[in-house]
Structures are given as structure tokens and as C-alpha cells.
Enzyme design. Structure first.
Site, PDB file in Angstrom:
ATOM      1  CD  GLU A 111      52.328 -81.349-109.450  1.00 24.15           C
ATOM      2  OE1 GLU A 111      52.091 -81.773-110.607  1.00 24.15           O
ATOM      3  OE2 GLU A 111      53.406 -80.817-109.138  1.00 24.15           O
ATOM      4  NE  ARG A 117      59.328 -79.639 -95.134  1.00 24.07           N
ATOM      5  CZ  ARG A 117      58.894 -79.971 -96.330  1.00 24.07           C
ATOM      6  NH1 ARG A 117      57.647 -80.347 -96.488  1.00 24.07           N
ATOM      7  NH2 ARG A 117      59.691 -79.937 -97.362  1.00 24.07           N
ATOM      8  N   PRO A 149      56.852 -86.901 -98.696  1.00 27.67           N
ATOM      9  CG  PRO A 149      58.943 -86.980 -99.702  1.00 27.67           C
ATOM     10  CD  PRO A 149      57.498 -87.272 -99.963  1.00 27.67           C
ATOM     11  CG  ASN A 150      60.646 -84.218 -95.248  1.00 26.12           C
ATOM     12  OD1 ASN A 150      61.069 -84.770 -94.241  1.00 26.12           O
ATOM     13  ND2 ASN A 150      61.278 -84.255 -96.405  1.00 26.12           N
ATOM     14  NE  ARG A 162      60.439 -73.053-101.535  1.00 23.84           N
ATOM     15  CZ  ARG A 162      60.242 -74.156-100.806  1.00 23.84           C
ATOM     16  NH1 ARG A 162      59.108 -74.815-100.904  1.00 23.84           N
ATOM     17  NH2 ARG A 162      61.183 -74.579 -99.986  1.00 23.84           N
ATOM     18  CG  HIS A 187      53.471 -78.144-105.245  1.00 20.52           C
ATOM     19  ND1 HIS A 187      54.232 -79.178-104.761  1.00 20.52           N
ATOM     20  CD2 HIS A 187      53.208 -78.434-106.541  1.00 20.52           C
ATOM     21  CE1 HIS A 187      54.427 -80.048-105.729  1.00 20.52           C
ATOM     22  NE2 HIS A 187      53.819 -79.625-106.826  1.00 20.52           N
ATOM     23  CB  ALA A 199      61.308 -83.881-101.835  1.00 19.12           C
ATOM     24  CG  ASN A 204      52.284 -81.354-101.558  1.00 14.30           C
ATOM     25  OD1 ASN A 204      53.322 -81.541-102.197  1.00 14.30           O
ATOM     26  ND2 ASN A 204      52.147 -80.362-100.698  1.00 14.30           N
ATOM     27  CE1 TYR A 245      56.640 -76.274 -98.221  1.00 15.70           C
ATOM     28  CE2 TYR A 245      58.422 -76.437 -96.602  1.00 15.70           C
ATOM     29  CZ  TYR A 245      57.965 -76.548 -97.912  1.00 15.70           C
ATOM     30  OH  TYR A 245      58.835 -76.917 -98.901  1.00 15.70           O
TER      31      TYR A 245
HETATM   32  C1  DQA Z   1      56.068 -78.719-101.547  1.00 16.91           C
HETATM   33  C2  DQA Z   1      57.184 -78.077-102.368  1.00 16.91           C
HETATM   34  C3  DQA Z   1      58.323 -79.068-102.595  1.00 16.91           C
HETATM   35  O1  DQA Z   1      59.342 -78.471-103.380  1.00 16.91           O
HETATM   36  C4  DQA Z   1      58.917 -79.491-101.271  1.00 16.91           C
HETATM   37  O2  DQA Z   1      59.929 -80.455-101.476  1.00 16.91           O
HETATM   38  C5  DQA Z   1      57.898 -79.957-100.311  1.00 16.91           C
HETATM   39  C6  DQA Z   1      56.597 -79.298-100.241  1.00 16.91           C
HETATM   40  C7  DQA Z   1      54.947 -77.715-101.198  1.00 16.91           C
HETATM   41  O3  DQA Z   1      53.891 -78.151-100.767  1.00 16.91           O
HETATM   42  O4  DQA Z   1      55.140 -76.502-101.334  1.00 16.91           O
HETATM   43  O5  DQA Z   1      58.163 -80.846 -99.495  1.00 16.91           O
HETATM   44  O6  DQA Z   1      55.477 -79.756-102.321  1.00 16.91           O
END
Ligand code: DQA
Length: 148
Positions: free
Chosen positions: A97, A17, A9-10, A106, A99, A76, A73, A22
């Protein structure tokens, strides 16, 4: 060899964003980047993004018998989703995985990852470069398993 890159998501909002966290590149830039990384190591790239947990579970299940490696990835859902963890365990496809940000630096709730309980490698805080590392790792591993 086929690698599936899943974005949670997002991540479709990349570029808009929180660019200070990011970066300014868009989700489309990410798709181009991972496709190029896969091509460079002779792999076919499938990409998938969803804001919905069940859709991600469905996509992981659909990868069974079709996809050789997964880069995920979970965004959230990383920190909440037992369903995504269980889907990855069900299909048993080698998974890395990724990020974009360094989640350990964080908020505390971002330090927990359910997906990490299955993923054989976790890459954090390297931006797009982390995806290249994941794809290179999977292609090396998959190539090795073909030889053995
Ligand atoms: C994320 C880190 C997560 O905590 C966050 O909710 C994201 C992006 C990252 O790529 O750094 O949406 O996965």
C-alpha cells in the site's frame, strides 16, 4: 513478473489537485514513473485508475492468476473500503500500500486503513519515490520466491 499498480479516486487529478499536498506531477507522469521502475527491475507493469470502488474490486479480481504483485494507492477508499480489503484477501496476491502524503500527519480519519489489514508493507509520505520502494520490494520478494 507482472506488477499491477492501482490508483483510487481523484488520483487522475494529480497535478491539479491540492499540489501543496500531492505535488505538481500528473497521473500520466506517475504512470510513466512506475512503468520505468518496473522495467528497471525486469517486471511488466499494468496500471489502473478508477474513481469507482466496484471497478477497483473488479480489477483486483481480474488480477487473480495473472498478476504477481500489487501496488495500491486506494486514495480515499483506504479509509472506508472493506470491499477492496476483501478483494485483496480473496486473490491473495502480495500487496504493498502506498500513499503520496503522510496520512498519519493529516486528519484523524486518514489514520485508519482497511487495506493495511492485508498489505504486507505500507509506504507513506514519500511521493512518487514510495512507488519505487514498493516495486523494488515486490520484485525482490517475487524473485526470492522463484529461487526457493
Ligand atoms: C492518499 C491519501 C488519502 O487520504 C487521500 O484520500 C488520497 C490520496 C495519498 O496518496 O496520500 O486521495 O492516498
Amino acid at each position: 513478473m507482472r506488477i499491477l499498480v492501482i490508483s483510487g479516486p481523484n488520483l487522475n487529478m494529480l497535478g491539479i489537485r491540492e499540489p501543496e499536498i500531492y505535488g505538481k506531477s500528473t497521473y500520466l507522469d506517475l504512470v510513466t514513473y512506475v512503468t520505468d521502475c518496473c522495467t528497471a527491475v525486469g517486471c511488466v507493469c499494468d496500471t489502473f485508475q478508477s474513481n469507482h470502488e466496484g471497478a477497483i474490486v473488479d480489477r483486483i479480481q481480474a488480477a487473480y492468476g495473472v498478476v504477481d504483485g500489487i501496488v495500491i494507492n486506494p486514495a480515499a477508499y483506504t479509509h472506508t473500503s472493506v470491499a477492496i480489503l476483501d478483494a485483496l484477501k480473496a486473490v491473495a496476491i502480495p500487496t504493498v500500500e502506498v500513499h503520496l502524503s503522510d496520512v498519519d500527519a493529516r486528519e484523524e480519519f486518514r489514520h485508519i486503513s482497511y487495506v493495511s489489514l492485508y498489505a504486507e508493507k505500507v509506504i507513506k509520505g514519500k511521493g512518487f519515490e514510495g512507488y519505487k520502494e514498493a516495486i523494488d520490494y515486490l520484485s525482490d520478494k517475487l524473485r526470492q520466491s522463484v529461487i526457493e
